[in-house]
Scaffold this motif. Sequence first.
Motif, PDB file in Angstrom:
ATOM      1  N   VAL A   1       0.743  -1.290  -0.047  1.00 50.76           N
ATOM      2  CA  VAL A   1      -0.004  -0.096  -0.214  1.00 50.76           C
ATOM      3  C   VAL A   1       0.861   1.246   0.024  1.00 50.76           C
ATOM      4  N   MET A   2       1.992   1.249   0.884  1.00 47.71           N
ATOM      5  CA  MET A   2       2.834   2.354   0.999  1.00 47.71           C
ATOM      6  C   MET A   2       3.340   2.596  -0.500  1.00 47.71           C
ATOM      7  N   ALA A   3       3.876   1.617  -1.132  1.00 50.09           N
ATOM      8  CA  ALA A   3       4.308   1.671  -2.524  1.00 50.09           C
ATOM      9  C   ALA A   3       3.514   2.322  -3.488  1.00 50.09           C
ATOM     10  N   THR A   4       2.459   2.038  -3.342  1.00 54.58           N
ATOM     11  CA  THR A   4       1.302   2.393  -4.314  1.00 54.58           C
ATOM     12  C   THR A   4       1.075   3.938  -3.961  1.00 54.58           C
ATOM     13  N   VAL A   5       1.286   4.437  -2.721  1.00 51.08           N
ATOM     14  CA  VAL A   5       1.159   5.684  -2.310  1.00 51.08           C
ATOM     15  C   VAL A   5       2.354   6.349  -2.874  1.00 51.08           C
ATOM     16  N   ILE A   6       3.433   5.743  -2.870  1.00 52.76           N
ATOM     17  CA  ILE A   6       4.610   6.826  -3.293  1.00 52.76           C
ATOM     18  C   ILE A   6       4.470   7.008  -4.808  1.00 52.76           C
ATOM     19  N   VAL A   7       3.744   6.068  -5.597  1.00 51.51           N
ATOM     20  CA  VAL A   7       3.388   6.242  -6.953  1.00 51.51           C
ATOM     21  C   VAL A   7       2.509   7.238  -7.420  1.00 51.51           C
ATOM     22  N   VAL A   8       1.428   7.271  -6.523  1.00 47.15           N
ATOM     23  CA  VAL A   8       0.457   8.473  -6.682  1.00 47.15           C
ATOM     24  C   VAL A   8       1.081   9.782  -6.268  1.00 47.15           C
ATOM     25  N   ALA A   9       2.103   9.942  -5.242  1.00 50.18           N
ATOM     26  CA  ALA A   9       2.418  11.015  -5.029  1.00 50.18           C
ATOM     27  C   ALA A   9       3.503  11.444  -5.896  1.00 50.18           C
ATOM     28  N   GLY A  10       4.207  10.621  -6.380  1.00 49.61           N
ATOM     29  CA  GLY A  10       5.201  10.932  -7.602  1.00 49.61           C
ATOM     30  C   GLY A  10       4.646  11.341  -8.573  1.00 49.61           C
ATOM     31  N   ALA A  11       3.522  10.682  -9.119  1.00 50.34           N
ATOM     32  CA  ALA A  11       2.663  11.067 -10.332  1.00 50.34           C
ATOM     33  C   ALA A  11       2.110  12.310 -10.180  1.00 50.34           C
ATOM     34  N   ILE A  12       1.639  12.825  -9.027  1.00 54.31           N
ATOM     35  CA  ILE A  12       1.374  14.226  -8.853  1.00 54.31           C
ATOM     36  C   ILE A  12       2.329  15.125  -9.354  1.00 54.31           C
ATOM     37  N   GLU A  13       3.494  14.767  -8.562  1.00 58.66           N
ATOM     38  CA  GLU A  13       4.497  15.866  -8.739  1.00 58.66           C
ATOM     39  C   GLU A  13       4.935  15.662 -10.340  1.00 58.66           C
ATOM     40  N   GLN A  14       5.028  14.827 -10.908  1.00 58.06           N
ATOM     41  CA  GLN A  14       5.304  14.828 -12.359  1.00 58.06           C
ATOM     42  C   GLN A  14       4.240  15.495 -13.290  1.00 58.06           C
ATOM     43  N   VAL A  15       3.097  15.567 -12.853  1.00 57.83           N
ATOM     44  CA  VAL A  15       1.990  16.168 -13.576  1.00 57.83           C
ATOM     45  C   VAL A  15       2.223  17.748 -13.291  1.00 57.83           C
ATOM     46  N   ILE A  16       2.469  17.991 -12.238  1.00 54.31           N
ATOM     47  CA  ILE A  16       2.690  19.350 -11.892  1.00 54.31           C
ATOM     48  C   ILE A  16       4.031  19.996 -12.729  1.00 54.31           C
ATOM     49  N   ILE A  17       5.171  19.251 -12.263  1.00 50.84           N
ATOM     50  CA  ILE A  17       6.362  19.856 -12.953  1.00 50.84           C
ATOM     51  C   ILE A  17       6.242  19.816 -14.655  1.00 50.84           C
ATOM     52  N   PHE A  18       5.868  18.971 -15.113  1.00 52.87           N
ATOM     53  CA  PHE A  18       5.782  18.934 -16.655  1.00 52.87           C
ATOM     54  C   PHE A  18       4.549  19.829 -16.934  1.00 52.87           C
ATOM     55  N   GLY A  19       3.572  19.979 -16.278  1.00 55.50           N
ATOM     56  CA  GLY A  19       2.409  20.932 -16.683  1.00 55.50           C
ATOM     57  C   GLY A  19       3.027  22.506 -16.504  1.00 55.50           C
TER      58      GLY A  19
END
Length: 307
Positions: free
Chosen positions: A76-94
């Motif tokens: 579950v924590m690894a999935t949370v890391i993926v979600v958090a990282g995905a939000i980071e990348q969406v903002i950075i690239f956006g």
Amino acid sequence: MPVRNLPLHRPLLYFAGVNAVLFVVALVGVVLDDRVIAGSTAWFKPAKFALSFVLYSVALAWLMSLRPTASRLMNVMATVIVVAGAIEQVIIFGQVARGVRSHFNTTTTFNSVMWVTMGLTIVVLFLATFVVAVVLSFARIGDAATTWSIRLGLAITLVGLGLGNLMPGRESGVEGIAGAHTVGAPDGTPGMPLTGWSTTAGDLRIPHFVGMHALQFLPLFAALLVVLAARVPLLRVHSVRFGLVVTFAVGYAAVVALVTWQALRGQPLMHPDQSTLTAAAAIGVVVVLGALASIASAFATRQEVLA
């Protein structure tokens, strides 16, 4: 090195794959897009973050697979890391696509919301990584050298992630920018090839990067010792490999501390002063002595060496 017992965590692998694609996209942007943001090619930062997430995700998925039994909490924590990282990348690239800074940007309400969101997701990513580190630390994975390479690597990685907190809130000298990477000069000073780290001032991205990637270097070092043991009899002794891993970890942690100290003094990585060189030499001596002591431990188990 132990045989993998569990399947690799799929969300982490998918996240690594997406970031590999984003890395290529960002490289294309570096070549085709001539915009400059904060003194650097617009797509340079997204490329670095994408590559960093690839390495981080693959290493974490691999380490999790080494556990003898599955852990629902860790998954579950690894999935949370993926979600958090995905939000980071969406903002950075956006934000880069919009032509504005992603980090420290409070120039408008929207940019402020994006920056606060990034700050929150980094906290979540740190806490989730901490939980994974704790769970992994209680698992015995292979011999002592392998187990402790993972424990110490994760511990240093957490420190490296935490060092990112040195950047927000620093005086940038630019209205609406609530933080800075460099110390002793404004962001956007000349940077090193590939990394972009400042060549004229201290750069806090260096300890953040070096510390964060202990997650890869220490377990890989332990794995390398196992591979070399086929040809080097001394490395077949468990106490030797364990001592070398601990020595490498101590040296690695000391380097993280050194580059942090160097950056906070406003000193470029490639232009160390006498104090920095003296500290680096002291670290080198400690590592050499630690390695020699580890090798010397083999003579206490000479029969094992001969076997």
